[in-house]
Design an enzyme around this catalytic site. Structure first.
Site, PDB file in Angstrom:
ATOM      1  N   ASP A   1      -5.853   0.262   9.059  1.00 51.41           N
ATOM      2  CA  ASP A   1      -5.752   0.123   7.466  1.00 51.41           C
ATOM      3  C   ASP A   1      -6.352  -1.373   6.909  1.00 51.41           C
ATOM      4  O   ASP A   1      -6.424  -2.188   5.553  1.00 51.41           O
ATOM      5  CB  ASP A   1      -4.896   0.640   6.689  1.00 51.41           C
ATOM      6  CG  ASP A   1      -3.583  -0.288   7.379  1.00 51.41           C
ATOM      7  OD1 ASP A   1      -3.586  -0.856   8.617  1.00 51.41           O
ATOM      8  OD2 ASP A   1      -2.460  -0.264   7.046  1.00 51.41           O
TER       9      ASP A   1
ATOM     10  N   LYS B   1       0.649  -1.343  -0.252  1.00 53.24           N
ATOM     11  CA  LYS B   1      -0.255   0.062   0.045  1.00 53.24           C
ATOM     12  C   LYS B   1       0.635   1.018  -0.049  1.00 53.24           C
ATOM     13  O   LYS B   1       1.894   1.294   0.920  1.00 53.24           O
ATOM     14  CB  LYS B   1      -0.889   0.631   0.724  1.00 53.24           C
ATOM     15  CG  LYS B   1      -1.989   1.425   1.464  1.00 53.24           C
ATOM     16  CD  LYS B   1      -1.389   2.132   2.380  1.00 53.24           C
ATOM     17  CE  LYS B   1      -0.860   1.844   3.346  1.00 53.24           C
ATOM     18  NZ  LYS B   1       0.328   2.781   4.505  1.00 53.24           N
TER      19      LYS B   1
END
EC number: 2.7.1.148
Length: 290
Positions: free
Chosen positions: A138, A10
């Site tokens: 997340d 990410k």
């Protein structure tokens, strides 16, 4: 049945952070994208439950209950509420640890997808996302693993604007950047801009346009405190900003990985090759972000 899933890195193209709320959580707004480099999670039948690690960073991660892949398995078992056949999860760890790349959350998301495929294919996407969200701020974003906007504590997700092809080089100096320490350093300062979202364009036509908008309208609020704690991050940023291929240079997440957006794959390849020669002690990867 042997199954395998990719767990992409990410990257936060921007990360705006507000002060902590009454529970100590920080509101954020972030444009997250995902790279074509990352870890891999494998699931195999076994005589007894097992978790193993391999890969260049496999010996640096905990193998017990602190590992997010293990916690993902435990959360999945609780959701099913009954006995499950034994299996072995093998994490091939190719991403650096404490690197600002969401590796643990992405690994957990890959594990949840494998467990659903193997044990509960009728489980809905919403159920799986709730499990991922329970593992970290997340978690849900890394389960989706596509370009998106994250707000609130990271749990409010919405589609990203249409992005061009983004070629990038990821660089990690080989030093961890623990998230908790970076946030504590951030809290010691004054942050009038907070977590406010910038006005978002409907789409960005080119890498040059995307880099210009990001540089003008956005930032990573954790970059300065992370550099104060770990000067090697600042060294990476300085080197990348001095290279002609770099359209935008920024730190991802809470560090220590930094990225440079480039105009093309050829330019990203040239930059990565030069950095690998200049600094063989750094972790350098050319990638595409989407």
């Amino acid at each position: 049945m042997r199954l395998s899933a990719f767990a992409p890195a990410k990257v936060n193209l921007f990360l705006h952070v507000g002060g902590p709320d009454g529970e100590g959580y920080h509101p954020i707004s972030s444009l997250m994208v995902f790279a074509d480099v990352g870890d891999r999670v494998n699931l195999q039948p076994a005589d007894a439950p097992a978790f193993e690690t391999s890969g260049p960073f496999g010996d640096q991660i905990p193998a017990g209950g602190d590992n997010l892949v293990v916690r993902a398995g435990q959360a999945f078992h609780r959701r099913l509420g009954g006995p499950v056949p034994p299996y072995r999860l093998i994490l091939e760890k190719h991403l650096p640890i404490a690197a600002g790349l969401g590796g643990g959350s992405s690994d957990a998301g890959a594990a949840l997808k494998l467990l659903r495929d193997a044990l509960a294919p009728a489980l809905s996407d919403d159920d799986l996302e709730a499990l991922a969200a329970s593992l970290g701020a997340d978690g849900a974003a890394c389960l989706r693993a596509r370009a998106l906007i994250a707000e609130g504590r990271g749990e409010r997700l919405s589609p990203a604007p249409r992005l061009p092809e983004l070629n990038a080089v990821l660089v990690n100096p080989g030093a961890p950047s623990p998230t908790g320490a970076v946030y504590r350093a951030y809290d010691a300062g004054v942050h009038p801009d907070g977590a406010a979202m910038p006005p978002m364009p409907d789409h960005l036509e080119s890498a040059e346009e995307a880099a210009a908008w990001l540089a003008f309208a956005t930032r990573n609020d954790l970059e300065a405190p992370a550099v104060r704690l770990e000067p090697h991050i600042g060294e990476v940023l300085d080197v990348l900003r001095g290279e002609p291929e770099s359209l935008l240079v920024r730190m991802s997440g809470s560090g220590a990985t930094c990225f440079a957006l480039c105009a093309s794959d050829i330019e990203a390849e040239g930059l990565a090759e030069r950095l690998e020669t200049m600094r063989p002690d750094w972790w350098v990867r050319r990638c595409r972000l989407s």
